[in-house]
Design a protein around this motif. Structure first.
Motif, mmCIF file in Angstrom:
data_model
loop_
_atom_site.group_PDB
_atom_site.id
_atom_site.type_symbol
_atom_site.label_atom_id
_atom_site.label_comp_id
_atom_site.label_asym_id
_atom_site.label_seq_id
_atom_site.Cartn_x
_atom_site.Cartn_y
_atom_site.Cartn_z
ATOM 1 N N GLN A 1 0.822 -1.204 0.000
ATOM 2 C CA GLN A 1 0.000 0.000 0.000
ATOM 3 C C GLN A 1 0.862 1.263 0.000
ATOM 4 O O GLN A 1 0.590 2.222 -0.734
ATOM 5 N N GLU B 1 1.117 4.141 -2.848
ATOM 6 C CA GLU B 1 0.645 5.479 -2.483
ATOM 7 C C GLU B 1 1.612 6.567 -2.926
ATOM 8 O O GLU B 1 1.208 7.696 -3.187
ATOM 9 N N ASP C 1 1.959 4.990 9.671
ATOM 10 C CA ASP C 1 0.775 5.852 9.819
ATOM 11 C C ASP C 1 1.035 7.004 10.787
ATOM 12 O O ASP C 1 0.323 7.176 11.792
ATOM 13 N N GLU D 1 1.684 17.148 -0.881
ATOM 14 C CA GLU D 1 0.449 17.911 -0.721
ATOM 15 C C GLU D 1 -0.759 16.978 -0.704
ATOM 16 O O GLU D 1 -1.692 17.142 0.095
ATOM 17 N N ARG D 2 -0.748 15.980 -1.574
ATOM 18 C CA ARG D 2 -1.850 15.018 -1.617
ATOM 19 C C ARG D 2 -1.901 14.200 -0.323
ATOM 20 O O ARG D 2 -2.982 13.954 0.230
ATOM 21 N N LEU D 3 -0.743 13.787 0.158
ATOM 22 C CA LEU D 3 -0.704 13.016 1.403
ATOM 23 C C LEU D 3 -1.191 13.853 2.585
ATOM 24 O O LEU D 3 -1.895 13.344 3.471
ATOM 25 N N LYS D 4 -0.819 15.120 2.607
ATOM 26 C CA LYS D 4 -1.285 16.002 3.682
ATOM 27 C C LYS D 4 -2.812 16.104 3.660
ATOM 28 O O LYS D 4 -3.463 16.060 4.712
ATOM 29 N N ARG D 5 -3.353 16.220 2.464
ATOM 30 C CA ARG D 5 -4.810 16.352 2.330
ATOM 31 C C ARG D 5 -5.532 15.044 2.639
ATOM 32 O O ARG D 5 -6.487 15.013 3.416
ATOM 33 N N ASP D 6 -5.061 13.944 2.054
ATOM 34 C CA ASP D 6 -5.775 12.670 2.190
ATOM 35 C C ASP D 6 -5.614 12.056 3.572
ATOM 36 O O ASP D 6 -6.544 11.434 4.098
ATOM 37 N N ARG D 7 -4.436 12.188 4.163
ATOM 38 C CA ARG D 7 -4.169 11.564 5.462
ATOM 39 C C ARG D 7 -4.334 12.528 6.643
ATOM 40 O O ARG D 7 -4.249 12.107 7.794
#
Length: 329
Positions: A136, A140, A172, A198-204
């Motif tokens: 995963q 990601e 995590d 940026e995507r990880l900050k938003r999604d997680r």
């Protein structure tokens, strides 16, 4: 929005000189009374010239370097007072991405081994669950599963940094300390890594402490920014406001010295004289006063506190650039 991380009056000193080579020991004040906070789901940038102490701050947050004074409170728990067992649990929740993707990966371990090791160390599942978690994480960050059985030397710099980010993600975490994570990469690769983060900050819902000397990168990624000079924070506030309308004379110099990708742009550089003082012999009062065109007599005698000058804006300066900051509203 509640704070996930609170740093208060952080101090770190190093000894220089002495030893078997002889000479007098000197004290390097790398971090000198630094305070800031990071809200949940937000990113804070630490910027400044090389040697200002920003990377030292980043490493003290995980106690990779032990601070000498101050407190580091993560989600209500003081990291400095944590036992070895408590620190191990905290490191599941706080991870770091290092600057050099060539040095931060073990060349003798495959990517699968590198990503699985922290999961085994923290006993986060059986072999099947760990394998699924590794799959995963690598997916990601935009790499194929076939990358897991290869070695670091088989990847480009950008791919290695993606692997470093994946290694930070497998546990995590809630906070990621990113120490110059894109400075060693080509510009086009920098953009890809920033978009990924940026995507990880938003999604997680991740929080970041983001260390960089590149103001363009900080403007793109960080919600708030702290400007450091010789171990101190001399300005803090929302990133756009600090970079567009700085309050501290040094922040203006730093902003004006940053390249602008516009051939039509004409920037009038703020006047600055002299060299950066040695960290072993800091000048009295405001450490920037020997190079500051606005300095007065009291600047050489008193250390200016980091005062709130407007909503969300703080600066450590007796004569801030209020007339240039355009702080309307």
């Amino acid at each position: 929005m509640s704070d996930l991380l609170q740093v208060r009056n952080l101090v770190k000193r190093f000894e220089s000189g002495g030893g078997w080579l002889g000479g007098q020991k000197q004290i390097v004040r790398a971090v000198n009374d630094v305070s800031f906070s990071v809200a949940r789901g937000q990113s804070l940038g630490l910027v400044g010239e090389s040697g200002c102490g920003k990377s030292t701050v980043a490493r003290t947050l995980l106690r990779l370097i032990e601070p000498d004074e101050g407190s580091i409170v993560f989600d209500g728990q003081d990291i400095r007072q944590a036992s070895a067992q408590a620190m191990r649990a905290l490191r599941r929740r706080i991870q770091i991405v290092f600057q050099d993707p060539y040095a931060s990966l073990n060349p003798r371990r495959t990517v699968r081994q590198a990503l699985a090791e922290p999961l085994y160390v923290h006993k986060m599942g059986n072999a099947r669950q760990i394998a699924e978690k590794v799959d995963q994480a690598i997916s990601e960050v935009g790499l194929p599963l076939s990358a897991l059985d290869r070695y670091p030397h088989e990847f480009s710099g950008g791919q290695r940094q993606r692997i470093g980010i994946a290694r930070a993600l497998v546990l995590d975490p809630e906070l990621i300390v990113a120490d110059e994570p894109v400075s060693a990469l080509d510009v086009s690769v920098q953009a890809q890594i920033l978009q990924l983060m940026e995507r990880l900050k938003r999604d997680r819902g991740l929080s970041f402490v983001f260390v960089s000397h590149d103001l363009g990168v900080v403007r793109h990624f960080c919600d708030t920014v702290c400007v450091m000079y010789l171990g101190r924070i001399i300005e803090h506030g929302p990133t756009g406001q600090v970079l567009d309308h700085p309050l501290h004379p040094y922040s203006r110099v730093l902003r004006d010295s940053s390249p602008v990708p516009d051939p039509e742009a004409r920037i009038r550089l703020a006047r600055i004289e002299g060299e950066i003082p040695a960290p072993t012999h800091l000048p009295p009062g405001c450490t920037f006063h020997p190079r500051c065109a606005r300095a007065e007599a009291n600047c050489a005698q008193q250390v200016p506190p980091l005062n709130v000058l407007a909503a969300g804006r703080s600066a450590a300066c007796f004569y801030p650039l209020l007339e240039e900051a355009a702080l309307a509203g």
